[in-house]
Design a protein around this motif. Structure first.
Motif, PDB file in Angstrom:
ATOM      1  N   ARG A  36      32.873 -52.848 -34.678  1.00 32.51           N
ATOM      2  CA  ARG A  36      34.302 -53.040 -34.697  1.00 32.51           C
ATOM      3  C   ARG A  36      34.497 -54.521 -34.528  1.00 32.51           C
ATOM      4  O   ARG A  36      34.163 -55.406 -33.477  1.00 32.51           O
ATOM      5  CB  ARG A  36      35.161 -52.438 -34.349  1.00 32.51           C
ATOM      6  CG  ARG A  36      36.437 -52.270 -35.299  1.00 32.51           C
ATOM      7  CD  ARG A  36      36.862 -50.686 -34.406  1.00 32.51           C
ATOM      8  NE  ARG A  36      38.225 -51.136 -35.147  1.00 32.51           N
ATOM      9  CZ  ARG A  36      39.242 -51.768 -34.928  1.00 32.51           C
ATOM     10  NH1 ARG A  36      39.488 -52.017 -34.206  1.00 32.51           N
ATOM     11  NH2 ARG A  36      40.617 -51.103 -35.429  1.00 32.51           N
ATOM     12  N   SER A  37      35.022 -55.087 -34.759  1.00 35.31           N
ATOM     13  CA  SER A  37      35.657 -56.253 -35.309  1.00 35.31           C
ATOM     14  C   SER A  37      37.445 -56.094 -34.848  1.00 35.31           C
ATOM     15  O   SER A  37      37.643 -55.289 -34.789  1.00 35.31           O
ATOM     16  CB  SER A  37      36.280 -57.445 -36.025  1.00 35.31           C
ATOM     17  OG  SER A  37      34.681 -57.451 -36.967  1.00 35.31           O
ATOM     18  N   PHE A  38      37.675 -57.227 -33.531  1.00 32.77           N
ATOM     19  CA  PHE A  38      38.685 -57.031 -32.557  1.00 32.77           C
ATOM     20  C   PHE A  38      39.103 -58.541 -32.094  1.00 32.77           C
ATOM     21  O   PHE A  38      38.601 -59.258 -32.652  1.00 32.77           O
ATOM     22  CB  PHE A  38      38.400 -56.674 -31.490  1.00 32.77           C
ATOM     23  CG  PHE A  38      38.159 -54.744 -31.296  1.00 32.77           C
ATOM     24  CD1 PHE A  38      39.524 -54.306 -31.254  1.00 32.77           C
ATOM     25  CD2 PHE A  38      37.501 -54.671 -31.117  1.00 32.77           C
ATOM     26  CE1 PHE A  38      39.066 -52.585 -31.170  1.00 32.77           C
ATOM     27  CE2 PHE A  38      37.338 -52.762 -31.162  1.00 32.77           C
ATOM     28  CZ  PHE A  38      38.230 -52.221 -31.442  1.00 32.77           C
TER      29      PHE A  38
ATOM     30  N   LEU B 146      40.543 -52.170 -24.380  1.00 32.64           N
ATOM     31  CA  LEU B 146      41.628 -52.577 -25.374  1.00 32.64           C
ATOM     32  C   LEU B 146      42.827 -53.061 -24.570  1.00 32.64           C
ATOM     33  O   LEU B 146      43.621 -52.903 -22.835  1.00 32.64           O
ATOM     34  CB  LEU B 146      42.108 -51.241 -26.317  1.00 32.64           C
ATOM     35  CG  LEU B 146      41.068 -51.057 -27.164  1.00 32.64           C
ATOM     36  CD1 LEU B 146      41.656 -49.107 -27.242  1.00 32.64           C
ATOM     37  CD2 LEU B 146      40.503 -51.501 -28.778  1.00 32.64           C
TER      38      LEU B 146
ATOM     39  N   GLU C 282      48.276 -54.034 -30.777  1.00 29.41           N
ATOM     40  CA  GLU C 282      47.338 -54.105 -31.149  1.00 29.41           C
ATOM     41  C   GLU C 282      45.943 -54.391 -32.137  1.00 29.41           C
ATOM     42  O   GLU C 282      46.295 -56.282 -31.551  1.00 29.41           O
ATOM     43  CB  GLU C 282      47.890 -53.096 -32.478  1.00 29.41           C
ATOM     44  CG  GLU C 282      47.869 -52.120 -33.464  1.00 29.41           C
ATOM     45  CD  GLU C 282      48.102 -51.607 -34.444  1.00 29.41           C
ATOM     46  OE1 GLU C 282      47.508 -51.265 -35.718  1.00 29.41           O
ATOM     47  OE2 GLU C 282      49.442 -51.304 -34.135  1.00 29.41           O
ATOM     48  N   ASN C 283      45.011 -54.014 -31.993  1.00 31.42           N
ATOM     49  CA  ASN C 283      43.435 -54.297 -32.435  1.00 31.42           C
ATOM     50  C   ASN C 283      42.934 -55.775 -31.616  1.00 31.42           C
ATOM     51  O   ASN C 283      41.739 -56.430 -32.326  1.00 31.42           O
ATOM     52  CB  ASN C 283      43.744 -55.139 -33.697  1.00 31.42           C
ATOM     53  CG  ASN C 283      42.543 -55.684 -35.323  1.00 31.42           C
ATOM     54  OD1 ASN C 283      41.897 -54.739 -34.547  1.00 31.42           O
ATOM     55  ND2 ASN C 283      42.222 -56.194 -35.370  1.00 31.42           N
ATOM     56  N   GLU C 284      43.395 -55.601 -30.852  1.00 31.70           N
ATOM     57  CA  GLU C 284      42.954 -57.242 -29.286  1.00 31.70           C
ATOM     58  C   GLU C 284      42.208 -56.414 -28.528  1.00 31.70           C
ATOM     59  O   GLU C 284      42.803 -55.615 -27.819  1.00 31.70           O
ATOM     60  CB  GLU C 284      43.954 -57.709 -28.985  1.00 31.70           C
ATOM     61  CG  GLU C 284      44.562 -58.733 -30.062  1.00 31.70           C
ATOM     62  CD  GLU C 284      45.383 -59.988 -29.386  1.00 31.70           C
ATOM     63  OE1 GLU C 284      46.035 -59.729 -28.014  1.00 31.70           O
ATOM     64  OE2 GLU C 284      46.496 -60.487 -30.463  1.00 31.70           O
ATOM     65  N   VAL C 285      41.096 -57.164 -27.701  1.00 31.09           N
ATOM     66  CA  VAL C 285      40.506 -56.770 -26.463  1.00 31.09           C
ATOM     67  C   VAL C 285      40.700 -57.885 -25.380  1.00 31.09           C
ATOM     68  O   VAL C 285      40.585 -58.387 -25.767  1.00 31.09           O
ATOM     69  CB  VAL C 285      39.321 -56.095 -27.060  1.00 31.09           C
ATOM     70  CG1 VAL C 285      39.367 -54.837 -27.592  1.00 31.09           C
ATOM     71  CG2 VAL C 285      38.621 -57.496 -27.356  1.00 31.09           C
TER      72      VAL C 285
ATOM     73  N   ILE D  64      44.044 -47.438 -29.949  1.00 33.31           N
ATOM     74  CA  ILE D  64      43.838 -48.483 -30.861  1.00 33.31           C
ATOM     75  C   ILE D  64      44.983 -48.763 -31.439  1.00 33.31           C
ATOM     76  O   ILE D  64      45.465 -49.820 -31.155  1.00 33.31           O
ATOM     77  CB  ILE D  64      42.826 -48.526 -31.952  1.00 33.31           C
ATOM     78  CG1 ILE D  64      41.007 -48.096 -30.902  1.00 33.31           C
ATOM     79  CG2 ILE D  64      42.930 -49.622 -32.780  1.00 33.31           C
ATOM     80  CD1 ILE D  64      39.943 -48.226 -31.590  1.00 33.31           C
ATOM     81  N   ASN D  65      45.792 -48.420 -32.046  1.00 33.81           N
ATOM     82  CA  ASN D  65      46.769 -48.538 -32.111  1.00 33.81           C
ATOM     83  C   ASN D  65      47.729 -47.516 -31.903  1.00 33.81           C
ATOM     84  O   ASN D  65      47.650 -46.848 -32.007  1.00 33.81           O
ATOM     85  CB  ASN D  65      47.021 -48.795 -34.192  1.00 33.81           C
ATOM     86  CG  ASN D  65      46.209 -47.321 -34.786  1.00 33.81           C
ATOM     87  OD1 ASN D  65      45.369 -46.978 -34.826  1.00 33.81           O
ATOM     88  ND2 ASN D  65      47.044 -46.892 -35.405  1.00 33.81           N
TER      89      ASN D  65
END
Length: 117
Positions: free
Chosen positions: A10-12, A26, A30-33, A99-100
């Motif tokens: 998966r892309s982050f 996480l 949202e959507n950042e690591v 994740i969200n």
């Protein structure tokens, strides 16, 4: 909107610069690591990434979708299995990390960490 990932890639977005093959967890955005320093890791980076760049992550497990119950779930927080097969920010057994974000009846994507031994 949440989407389910049936593979283990998966892309982050990297919240800060990170090297390849590092454990990530996480971020609260949202959507950042970010680099993981505790048991909340969800996978490994596959490439070097500068801050705000997209980075591929090899997940420990595929993600799944779930329905939120109660007051809501924040991005990056642990989610727990509760009544009716829903998830919440507290309650039963921890089943992953959001994740969200979501509130009552929203569908969110959940990352499953590797089991601690």
């Amino acid at each position: 909107m949440a989407s389910q990932v049936d593979s283990t890639s998966r892309s982050f977005v990297a919240n800060a610069a990170i090297s390849a093959f590092r454990l990530v967890k996480l971020h609260t955005t949202e959507n950042e690591v970010v680099a993981a320093t505790n048991g909340a890791a969800i996978g490994f980076t596959q490439d070097d990434a500068s801050a705000a760049a997209v980075v591929g992550v090899k997940l420990f497990n595929p993600t799944y979708l779930s329905t939120v119950s109660g007051a809501g779930v924040a991005v990056g927080s642990a989610v727990h299995a509760i009544a009716d097969g829903k998830v919440a920010s507290a309650g039963g057994v921890t089943v992953g990390f959001a994740i969200n974000a979501g509130t009552t009846s929203d569908i969110i994507e959940v990352a499953v960490p590797i089991k601690s031994f």
